[in-house]
Scaffold this motif. Structure first.
Motif, PDB file in Angstrom:
ATOM      1  N   GLY A  81       0.790  -1.222   0.000  1.00  0.00           N
ATOM      2  CA  GLY A  81       0.000   0.000   0.000  1.00  0.00           C
ATOM      3  C   GLY A  81       0.818   1.264   0.000  1.00  0.00           C
ATOM      4  O   GLY A  81       0.287   2.348  -0.263  1.00  0.00           O
ATOM      5  N   ASP A  82       2.125   1.168   0.295  1.00  0.00           N
ATOM      6  CA  ASP A  82       2.967   2.368   0.320  1.00  0.00           C
ATOM      7  C   ASP A  82       3.227   2.871  -1.096  1.00  0.00           C
ATOM      8  O   ASP A  82       3.298   2.103  -2.059  1.00  0.00           O
ATOM      9  N   LYS A  83       3.385   4.187  -1.187  1.00  0.00           N
ATOM     10  CA  LYS A  83       3.764   4.825  -2.445  1.00  0.00           C
ATOM     11  C   LYS A  83       5.294   4.965  -2.461  1.00  0.00           C
ATOM     12  O   LYS A  83       5.894   5.480  -1.506  1.00  0.00           O
ATOM     13  N   VAL A  84       5.900   4.493  -3.552  1.00  0.00           N
ATOM     14  CA  VAL A  84       7.358   4.473  -3.646  1.00  0.00           C
ATOM     15  C   VAL A  84       7.784   5.043  -5.001  1.00  0.00           C
ATOM     16  O   VAL A  84       6.961   5.274  -5.882  1.00  0.00           O
ATOM     17  N   VAL A  85       9.106   5.251  -5.154  1.00  0.00           N
ATOM     18  CA  VAL A  85       9.674   5.732  -6.411  1.00  0.00           C
ATOM     19  C   VAL A  85      10.231   4.538  -7.167  1.00  0.00           C
ATOM     20  O   VAL A  85      11.042   3.772  -6.638  1.00  0.00           O
ATOM     21  N   VAL A  86       9.789   4.381  -8.418  1.00  0.00           N
ATOM     22  CA  VAL A  86      10.173   3.226  -9.228  1.00  0.00           C
ATOM     23  C   VAL A  86      10.902   3.717 -10.480  1.00  0.00           C
ATOM     24  O   VAL A  86      10.414   4.610 -11.172  1.00  0.00           O
ATOM     25  N   VAL A  87      12.046   3.118 -10.758  1.00  0.00           N
ATOM     26  CA  VAL A  87      12.752   3.394 -11.997  1.00  0.00           C
ATOM     27  C   VAL A  87      12.566   2.187 -12.911  1.00  0.00           C
ATOM     28  O   VAL A  87      12.771   1.043 -12.503  1.00  0.00           O
ATOM     29  N   LEU A  88      12.130   2.441 -14.131  1.00  0.00           N
ATOM     30  CA  LEU A  88      11.774   1.383 -15.068  1.00  0.00           C
ATOM     31  C   LEU A  88      12.925   1.088 -16.025  1.00  0.00           C
ATOM     32  O   LEU A  88      13.827   1.922 -16.198  1.00  0.00           O
ATOM     33  N   PRO A  89      12.914  -0.098 -16.641  1.00  0.00           N
ATOM     34  CA  PRO A  89      13.966  -0.435 -17.616  1.00  0.00           C
ATOM     35  C   PRO A  89      14.071   0.623 -18.711  1.00  0.00           C
ATOM     36  O   PRO A  89      13.072   1.158 -19.187  1.00  0.00           O
ATOM     37  N   GLY A  90      15.304   0.919 -19.088  1.00  0.00           N
ATOM     38  CA  GLY A  90      15.572   1.956 -20.071  1.00  0.00           C
ATOM     39  C   GLY A  90      16.022   3.263 -19.456  1.00  0.00           C
ATOM     40  O   GLY A  90      16.532   4.142 -20.156  1.00  0.00           O
ATOM     41  N   ALA A  91      15.820   3.395 -18.150  1.00  0.00           N
ATOM     42  CA  ALA A  91      16.228   4.613 -17.463  1.00  0.00           C
ATOM     43  C   ALA A  91      17.715   4.561 -17.126  1.00  0.00           C
ATOM     44  O   ALA A  91      18.345   3.499 -17.130  1.00  0.00           O
ATOM     45  N   VAL A  92      18.277   5.744 -16.832  1.00  0.00           N
ATOM     46  CA  VAL A  92      19.675   5.850 -16.421  1.00  0.00           C
ATOM     47  C   VAL A  92      19.718   6.711 -15.156  1.00  0.00           C
ATOM     48  O   VAL A  92      19.234   7.849 -15.148  1.00  0.00           O
ATOM     49  N   LEU A  93      20.299   6.173 -14.091  1.00  0.00           N
ATOM     50  CA  LEU A  93      20.419   6.907 -12.836  1.00  0.00           C
ATOM     51  C   LEU A  93      21.752   7.645 -12.776  1.00  0.00           C
ATOM     52  O   LEU A  93      22.663   7.359 -13.565  1.00  0.00           O
ATOM     53  N   PRO A  94      21.882   8.615 -11.854  1.00  0.00           N
ATOM     54  CA  PRO A  94      23.162   9.336 -11.724  1.00  0.00           C
ATOM     55  C   PRO A  94      24.329   8.372 -11.546  1.00  0.00           C
ATOM     56  O   PRO A  94      24.210   7.351 -10.867  1.00  0.00           O
TER      57      PRO A  94
END
Length: 835
Positions: free
Chosen positions: A95-108
């Protein structure tokens, strides 16, 4: 001070095309030291979205807890189906809201995200923590859990303000106003010629009789104290994302709503604040000096014994905070995980800068608040800061601001400075004109009156402006240091380096040319080093000058020898793998005078007289200049040209001779024994000054016990000389070489002497006995313990070179000079011709 560009734009309408680099250039031109511009989110590429955790499956059989989650990311994944993600964090639930990074993304950090199989499952993306997004510390040490009302599928890059530019400014001690967004925004507005939206311009109610009771017993330490009360704070209220992100960008960690709001306002306006849990405050809040020996447990959990000069905040029980430094644990605002704090008392006060600085140093307790009070805080901003805090608490926590306003103010007049209108022109050597001077002073907040003589009222946020030269500096920096003309100084003819300076340079060049590397060391030592150097108890070098405020309590004295610092450098380099070392240093050593009088404090309101300066100089220690070398490892490297050779005591002696040659002094070298040197491999070095022989140093191999106690390589050698004494004994007048056109006559002699007789004694006798015809003498062979020599004997072979300046020497003349030399050596050293 870290300044987010997005926050700065709220106060100054910068052109949309202006980057952090552009603002940096403008502020540097205005005199602020902007060290770096950090690009937050540099290289970040989406999709990065808000998701809601639907299910969590605990995976068994692994060394650490692993969870297999399904997360609703809306339409961000293109299918609308739940996203399957493997995660090891434990601080979130279904039920918690979280931050999701999806395939294809690039993080710092150029960290590309792709679907991958791990722990027996395929993870299609990642649930992110603040560290992975380059956000800084949020206090959770885990996954970012967003407020429940956050919309699923929303772009998290925009929500979390991940892309921004942050200016890191090194604020000097006199510019406390720039330890806030308000101060930097003012400088930015001036630099760009734009209006400033001052965040301190708020409607503030006047003081009344209904405010929280406050009693200030020390108006010199606290000339302004504002107190406001907010009640009914919601226990569920949390700091919104925008507030947390701004705190993170300026380098602070979000804690709880009430604390975050006070920190936010401090960064915004530069006024430190403190929030007390009203239920924990008992009675009247007071400001006074501490009683000697009183105790206070500060917010960091440390119990501190207070000093009588400490300024403290009190209630009816006693101290509840160190004024301007840190609050007490008894009235701490509860964090989100603790008890709920419903009612708070807001303190916005102005404390004496010197008092806060001394308290912070006395207790070794530096804080963001003390850092600002030490450098100067705008006293007029206290009421506005309190109002801003109240407004935010009411807005974000559903609180109610009580009508009572407490404001205790010590009467004071604004500071004014009288200065000629052309004073900046005279200081800078540039004609600015009255209009420019007045305009620039008004831009920084001054009220200016007068024509040729200006009467300037300094703004409350600039306590550093105290004299006419300060006003001139403001005009010059705002007009641009780069616009000042460059004028080379014109030295008076006939002046140059002193003889002492010239010798210092020649010695450095000579030693560097001989393969030594200069090493500079701190002039501070601990007295235990004299035991390590085996100095006698009555050795004069044990008499040291001690510092009242040493940088290091373990090294409270000034050096009397260069060897401790040089040997420390040699030890550090040897420990890091560099074993072939030859180091030198020239520098001052310090010896206390016999008359150890204390100097009177010089005046600060005028230039000291010549008599006062002479009296001050008379109390300073003697400071002769020494030169020293240390050697270890190979002196000559092995290679195709030969085997090389190790450094030895003779190299240290030769370094002393090289220094003496540069000083034009004749060095007497003989066997000796002193302190750290090996008793059988030590040369005592002396010169003749005004007809009196004086020992000026020693050279040779160091004693094995010294090597062991200092952790030095085996067979380390050293030399130290009094350079000033060498200069007094020498003659640095350049001597042109005399080149004789007549041939040289060479005579070799081999002398047998007792083993205990030093070579230097034999050489001195030969040199004196040979007389004026002797041009040079060189020892070229030493032979010991041969059967033909006898027990306890050695053979010294010398090459004697004779030459006359006006004729060719005959064989009889050269032989006579040789015989005279041998005769004197026999008389003084018991030398006998071999064979």
């Amino acid at each position: 001070m870290r300044i987010p560009l997005s926050w700065l734009r709220e106060y100054v309408d910068l052109p949309a095309t202006e980057t952090g680099r552009d603002v940096q250039a403008k502020l540097v031109s205005a005199g602020l030291e902007v060290e770096t511009v950090e690009q937050l989110g540099d290289g970040l590429k989406g999709p990065l979205v808000v998701g809601q955790v639907l299910t969590i499956e605990e995976l068994e059989g692994f060394k650490k807890p692993i969870r297999f989650c399904t997360v609703d990311v809306g339409a961000a994944n293109g299918t609308g189906e739940p996203q399957e993600i493997v995660c090891g964090a434990r601080n979130f639930a279904v039920g918690d809201k979280v931050v999701v990074v999806l395939p294809g993304a690039v993080l710092p950090g150029d960290f590309a995200i792709a679907a991958r199989k791990t722990y027996g499952k395929t993870s299609h993306g990642m649930i992110c923590s603040s560290d992975e997004l380059g956000m800084g510390d949020d206090g959770t040490k885990g996954i970012i859990v967003l407020p429940p009302e956050t919309e699923v599928g929303k772009d998290a890059v925009e929500l979390l303000e991940l892309v921004d530019e942050v200016l890191d400014i090194a604020v000097t001690a006199n510019r406390g106003d720039c330890l806030s967004l308000r101060g930097v925004a003012r400088e930015t507005a001036i630099a760009y010629g734009l209006p400033l939206r001052d965040p301190a311009l708020l409607d503030v109610p006047g003081p009344n009789a209904y405010g929280y009771p406050v009693r200030v017993s020390d108006p010199a330490g606290c000339d302004r104290f504002t107190a406001r009360t907010v009640t009914g704070l919601s226990p569920e209220a949390r700091s919104p994302i925008w507030l947390q992100r701004r705190l993170q960008k300026v380098g602070m960690r979000p804690i709880s709503l009430a604390v975050d709001v006070t920190n936010y306002v401090m960064m915004e306006l530069g006024q430190p604040l403190h929030a007390y849990d009203r239920s924990q405050v008992q009675g009247t809040v007071g400001v006074r000096r501490a009683q000697q020996g009183e105790k206070l447990t500060t917010l960091d959990g440390v119990e501190r014994v207070l000093h009588a000069e400490d300024l403290v905040i009190t209630d009816d029980r006693g101290p509840i905070g160190l004024a301007g430094v840190m609050g007490g644990a008894d009235t701490e605002i509860a964090d989100d995980a603790g008890r709920a704090t419903a009612d708070v008392v807001i303190e916005a006060a102005h404390f004496d800068a010197v008092s806060v600085a001394r308290t912070a140093r006395r207790h070794k307790l530096s804080s963001e608040a003390s850092r600002r009070f030490e450098r100067g805080v705008d006293p007029q901003a206290a009421a506005a800061a309190a109002q801003r805090t109240v407004d935010l608490l009411v807005l974000l926590a559903g609180g109610t601001a009580e009508a009572g306003v407490t404001e205790v103010v010590a009467p004071s007049a604004p500071h004014t400075i009288t200065a000629p209108a052309d004073h900046p022109d005279k200081v800078a050597g540039v004609t600015y004109g009255r209009e420019t001077v007045v305009r620039r002073l008004q831009q920084i907040g001054c009220d200016v009156y007068g024509q040729d003589e200006l009467i300037v009222t300094v703004p409350s946020w600039r306590p550093d402006l105290v004299a006419a030269n300060d006003l001139a500096e403001e005009v010059i920096r705002l007009e641009g240091y780069e616009n000042l003309p460059s004028t080379l100084p014109r030295p008076r003819s006939g002046h140059g380096l002193t003889p002492r300076q010239r010798l210092h340079r020649r010695v450095g060049r000579a030693l560097a040319g001989a393969g030594y590397v200069e090493a500079l060391s701190y002039p501070f030592v601990g007295e235990q080093v004299f035991d390590q150097l085996l100095l006698d108890a009555d050795d004069p070098d044990r008499e040291v000058v001690k510092l009242v405020n040493p940088l290091n309590d373990e090294e409270p004295a000034l050096r009397t020898s260069l060897l401790p610092g040089l040997l420390g450098a040699l030890r550090r380099n040897d420990g890091r793998g560099t074993h072939d070392l030859a180091l030198f240093e020239t520098g001052l050593v310090f010896h206390p005078r016999e008359d150890r009088s204390v100097a009177a404090a010089p005046p600060v309101d005028r230039r000291p007289t010549a008599e006062e300066i002479a009296a001050l100089d008379a109390t300073l220690p003697d400071q002769p200049r020494h030169v020293a070398v240390v050697l270890a490892g190979a002196r000559e490297q092995a290679g195709w040209w030969g085997k090389g050779r190790p450094a030895e005591w003779a190299d240290a002696v030769e370094a002393a001779r090289a220094v003496a040659r540069e000083a034009g002094a004749e060095l007497v070298v003989r066997g000796g024994q002193y302190g750290p040197w090996h008793p059988g491999r030590t040369a005592e070095l002396a010169v003749v000054v005004d007809g009196t022989e004086r020992v000026v140093g020693h050279a040779g191999e160091l004693h094995p016990r010294v090597l062991k106690s200092l952790g030095l390589p085996d067979r380390t050698s050293a030399m130290e000389l009094d350079l000033d004494a060498l200069q007094a004994a020498g003659n640095d007048t350049p001597q042109a070489p005399r080149i004789s056109t007549f041939p040289m006559a060479t005579q070799d002699v081999a002398l047998v002497v007792d083993v205990a007789v030093p070579h230097a004694e034999v050489e001195a006798a030969l040199r004196e006995g040979a007389g004026e015809l002797l041009e040079s003498i060189r020892l070229f062979d030493v032979y010991e313990n041969g059967a033909q020599l006898g027990e306890g004997k050695k053979s010294l072979a010398y090459a004697l070179r004779f030459r006359a300046g006006d004729r060719t020497l005959t064989v009889d003349e050269a032989s006579a000079a040789r015989d005279a030399a041998v005769a004197l050596a026999g008389e003084r050293a018991g030398a006998v011709l071999r064979g």
